[in-house]
Design a protein around this motif. Structure first.
Motif, PDB file in Angstrom:
ATOM      1  N   MET A   1     -23.716  12.401 -28.764  1.00  0.00           N
ATOM      2  CA  MET A   1     -21.920  12.689 -29.087  1.00  0.00           C
ATOM      3  C   MET A   1     -22.064  13.359 -30.548  1.00  0.00           C
ATOM      4  O   MET A   1     -21.421  12.616 -31.315  1.00  0.00           O
ATOM      5  N   GLN A   2     -21.374  14.657 -31.118  1.00  0.00           N
ATOM      6  CA  GLN A   2     -21.807  15.385 -32.124  1.00  0.00           C
ATOM      7  C   GLN A   2     -20.393  14.692 -33.144  1.00  0.00           C
ATOM      8  O   GLN A   2     -19.206  14.608 -32.190  1.00  0.00           O
ATOM      9  N   LEU A   3     -19.986  14.056 -34.202  1.00  0.00           N
ATOM     10  CA  LEU A   3     -19.054  13.974 -34.478  1.00  0.00           C
ATOM     11  C   LEU A   3     -18.550  15.138 -35.147  1.00  0.00           C
ATOM     12  O   LEU A   3     -17.229  15.299 -35.711  1.00  0.00           O
ATOM     13  N   ILE A   4     -19.621  15.790 -35.665  1.00  0.00           N
ATOM     14  CA  ILE A   4     -19.075  17.040 -36.596  1.00  0.00           C
ATOM     15  C   ILE A   4     -19.726  17.916 -35.800  1.00  0.00           C
ATOM     16  O   ILE A   4     -20.824  18.238 -36.055  1.00  0.00           O
ATOM     17  N   THR A   5     -18.945  19.293 -35.844  1.00  0.00           N
ATOM     18  CA  THR A   5     -19.729  20.645 -34.759  1.00  0.00           C
ATOM     19  C   THR A   5     -19.681  22.162 -35.913  1.00  0.00           C
ATOM     20  O   THR A   5     -18.228  22.249 -35.829  1.00  0.00           O
ATOM     21  N   GLU A   6     -20.662  22.983 -36.067  1.00  0.00           N
ATOM     22  CA  GLU A   6     -19.678  24.489 -36.557  1.00  0.00           C
ATOM     23  C   GLU A   6     -19.963  25.004 -35.236  1.00  0.00           C
ATOM     24  O   GLU A   6     -19.374  25.634 -35.187  1.00  0.00           O
ATOM     25  N   ASP A   7     -20.229  24.390 -34.052  1.00  0.00           N
ATOM     26  CA  ASP A   7     -20.454  25.489 -32.943  1.00  0.00           C
ATOM     27  C   ASP A   7     -18.511  25.021 -32.189  1.00  0.00           C
ATOM     28  O   ASP A   7     -18.396  24.108 -32.417  1.00  0.00           O
ATOM     29  N   PRO A   8     -18.680  25.796 -30.987  1.00  0.00           N
ATOM     30  CA  PRO A   8     -16.948  25.266 -29.641  1.00  0.00           C
ATOM     31  C   PRO A   8     -17.514  23.914 -30.232  1.00  0.00           C
ATOM     32  O   PRO A   8     -18.687  23.958 -29.621  1.00  0.00           O
ATOM     33  N   ILE A   9     -16.188  23.465 -29.386  1.00  0.00           N
ATOM     34  CA  ILE A   9     -16.331  21.577 -29.112  1.00  0.00           C
ATOM     35  C   ILE A   9     -16.046  22.210 -27.694  1.00  0.00           C
ATOM     36  O   ILE A   9     -15.398  22.923 -26.714  1.00  0.00           O
ATOM     37  N   ASP A  10     -16.926  21.457 -26.644  1.00  0.00           N
ATOM     38  CA  ASP A  10     -17.632  21.657 -25.517  1.00  0.00           C
ATOM     39  C   ASP A  10     -16.325  20.615 -24.749  1.00  0.00           C
ATOM     40  O   ASP A  10     -16.852  19.038 -24.739  1.00  0.00           O
ATOM     41  N   LEU A  11     -15.499  20.929 -24.178  1.00  0.00           N
ATOM     42  CA  LEU A  11     -14.522  20.192 -23.407  1.00  0.00           C
ATOM     43  C   LEU A  11     -14.953  19.361 -22.277  1.00  0.00           C
ATOM     44  O   LEU A  11     -14.405  18.440 -21.935  1.00  0.00           O
ATOM     45  N   ILE A  12     -14.629  20.175 -21.386  1.00  0.00           N
ATOM     46  CA  ILE A  12     -15.908  19.897 -20.070  1.00  0.00           C
ATOM     47  C   ILE A  12     -16.573  18.536 -20.260  1.00  0.00           C
ATOM     48  O   ILE A  12     -17.120  17.905 -19.851  1.00  0.00           O
ATOM     49  N   LYS A  13     -17.949  19.278 -21.144  1.00  0.00           N
ATOM     50  CA  LYS A  13     -18.844  18.103 -21.685  1.00  0.00           C
ATOM     51  C   LYS A  13     -18.423  17.017 -22.506  1.00  0.00           C
ATOM     52  O   LYS A  13     -18.818  16.063 -22.550  1.00  0.00           O
ATOM     53  N   MET A  14     -17.140  16.940 -23.068  1.00  0.00           N
ATOM     54  CA  MET A  14     -16.957  15.878 -23.760  1.00  0.00           C
ATOM     55  C   MET A  14     -15.841  14.854 -22.731  1.00  0.00           C
ATOM     56  O   MET A  14     -16.002  13.631 -22.646  1.00  0.00           O
ATOM     57  N   LEU A  15     -15.161  15.692 -22.187  1.00  0.00           N
ATOM     58  CA  LEU A  15     -15.177  14.976 -21.026  1.00  0.00           C
ATOM     59  C   LEU A  15     -15.393  14.152 -20.019  1.00  0.00           C
ATOM     60  O   LEU A  15     -14.934  12.511 -19.710  1.00  0.00           O
ATOM     61  N   SER A  16     -16.809  15.205 -19.528  1.00  0.00           N
ATOM     62  CA  SER A  16     -17.543  14.384 -18.563  1.00  0.00           C
ATOM     63  C   SER A  16     -18.309  13.086 -19.736  1.00  0.00           C
ATOM     64  O   SER A  16     -18.950  11.910 -19.058  1.00  0.00           O
ATOM     65  N   GLU A  17     -18.609  13.345 -20.614  1.00  0.00           N
ATOM     66  CA  GLU A  17     -18.677  11.295 -21.379  1.00  0.00           C
ATOM     67  C   GLU A  17     -17.739  10.628 -21.092  1.00  0.00           C
ATOM     68  O   GLU A  17     -18.309   8.941 -21.256  1.00  0.00           O
ATOM     69  N   ALA A  18     -16.899  10.565 -21.586  1.00  0.00           N
ATOM     70  CA  ALA A  18     -15.674   9.987 -21.367  1.00  0.00           C
ATOM     71  C   ALA A  18     -15.250   9.185 -20.704  1.00  0.00           C
ATOM     72  O   ALA A  18     -14.505   7.781 -20.179  1.00  0.00           O
ATOM     73  N   HIS A  19     -15.444   9.401 -19.312  1.00  0.00           N
ATOM     74  CA  HIS A  19     -15.506   8.461 -17.762  1.00  0.00           C
ATOM     75  C   HIS A  19     -15.747   7.581 -17.967  1.00  0.00           C
ATOM     76  O   HIS A  19     -17.295   7.509 -18.153  1.00  0.00           O
ATOM     77  N   ASP A  20     -15.302   6.144 -17.886  1.00  0.00           N
ATOM     78  CA  ASP A  20     -15.923   4.821 -17.250  1.00  0.00           C
ATOM     79  C   ASP A  20     -14.763   4.401 -16.093  1.00  0.00           C
ATOM     80  O   ASP A  20     -14.079   4.707 -15.451  1.00  0.00           O
ATOM     81  N   PRO A  21     -16.022   3.438 -14.778  1.00  0.00           N
ATOM     82  CA  PRO A  21     -14.681   3.558 -13.460  1.00  0.00           C
ATOM     83  C   PRO A  21     -14.946   2.011 -14.019  1.00  0.00           C
ATOM     84  O   PRO A  21     -13.798   2.529 -13.078  1.00  0.00           O
ATOM     85  N   LYS A  22     -14.268   1.563 -15.198  1.00  0.00           N
ATOM     86  CA  LYS A  22     -13.622   0.954 -15.342  1.00  0.00           C
ATOM     87  C   LYS A  22     -12.156   1.914 -15.808  1.00  0.00           C
ATOM     88  O   LYS A  22     -10.935   0.354 -15.886  1.00  0.00           O
ATOM     89  N   ALA A  23     -12.072   2.423 -16.251  1.00  0.00           N
ATOM     90  CA  ALA A  23     -10.802   3.537 -16.822  1.00  0.00           C
ATOM     91  C   ALA A  23     -10.045   4.453 -15.717  1.00  0.00           C
ATOM     92  O   ALA A  23     -10.449   4.199 -14.605  1.00  0.00           O
ATOM     93  N   GLY A  24      -8.771   3.587 -16.066  1.00  0.00           N
ATOM     94  CA  GLY A  24      -7.857   4.437 -15.429  1.00  0.00           C
ATOM     95  C   GLY A  24      -6.404   5.431 -15.694  1.00  0.00           C
ATOM     96  O   GLY A  24      -6.772   6.177 -15.386  1.00  0.00           O
ATOM     97  N   ALA A  25      -6.958   5.663 -16.921  1.00  0.00           N
ATOM     98  CA  ALA A  25      -6.916   7.215 -17.697  1.00  0.00           C
ATOM     99  C   ALA A  25      -7.516   6.617 -18.417  1.00  0.00           C
ATOM    100  O   ALA A  25      -8.210   6.386 -19.406  1.00  0.00           O
ATOM    101  N   VAL A  26      -7.709   8.745 -18.332  1.00  0.00           N
ATOM    102  CA  VAL A  26      -8.967   9.510 -19.776  1.00  0.00           C
ATOM    103  C   VAL A  26      -7.605   9.995 -20.647  1.00  0.00           C
ATOM    104  O   VAL A  26      -6.752  10.991 -20.408  1.00  0.00           O
ATOM    105  N   VAL A  27      -7.312  10.118 -21.746  1.00  0.00           N
ATOM    106  CA  VAL A  27      -6.627  11.155 -22.374  1.00  0.00           C
ATOM    107  C   VAL A  27      -7.310  12.172 -23.000  1.00  0.00           C
ATOM    108  O   VAL A  27      -8.158  11.579 -24.379  1.00  0.00           O
TER     109      VAL A  27
END
Length: 145
Positions: A1-27
């Motif tokens: 996962m990039q921390l700094i980018t010159e490209d537009p941030i891909d919110l859908i891609k980031m959100l897909s990387e944030a899912h976790d089976p133990k998580a009941g909340a994603v903000v």
């Protein structure tokens, strides 16, 4: 996962990387460029940084969030270069078992990144002037461009 980018941030891609089976909340927080600041019309923002130092700072903030909160995932990505109106300049996503932790951790990360990461913001106004952002440790300047 990039921390700094010159490209537009891909919110859908980031959100897909944030899912976790133990998580009941994603903000997801998206800090977006608004069309006004200090009662003036904004054309766009421009962010500058020394990438290795900014990445190190963000990485340390994320690591400290895992220690401080019961997180399953924490992601942060900041844009540099020209960022247009309504585009994401910075995105923070936190995932935990419960929403209280996810919200608190997200706020903790964005507040620290905004005030501690060595990333400098210039606001470019429709009247042809620009000004350094108020969250950086530099002096405020106003110039014609």
């Amino acid at each position: 996962m990039q921390l700094i980018t010159e490209d537009p941030i891909d919110l859908i891609k980031m959100l897909s990387e944030a899912h976790d089976p133990k998580a009941g909340a994603v903000v997801l927080f998206s800090g977006e460029v608004r069309n006004h600041s200090h009662k003036r019309d904004v054309e766009y923002l421009f962010y500058e940084c020394y990438i290795p130092m900014a990445e190190k700072s963000i990485r340390e903030i994320i690591e400290s969030s895992y220690t401080r909160f019961k997180l399953h995932k924490a992601l942060c990505c900041h844009r540099i270069g020209k960022v247009g109106i309504s585009e994401s300049a910075v995105v923070v996503i936190t995932a935990s078992s419960h929403r209280e932790e996810a919200y608190a951790a997200n706020r903790y990360i964005i507040d620290r990144v905004k005030h501690e990461a060595p990333i400098w913001k210039q606001e470019f106004f429709s009247d042809g002037t620009y000004e350094w952002g108020h969250n950086c440790s530099c002096f405020e300047h106003q110039h014609n461009h």
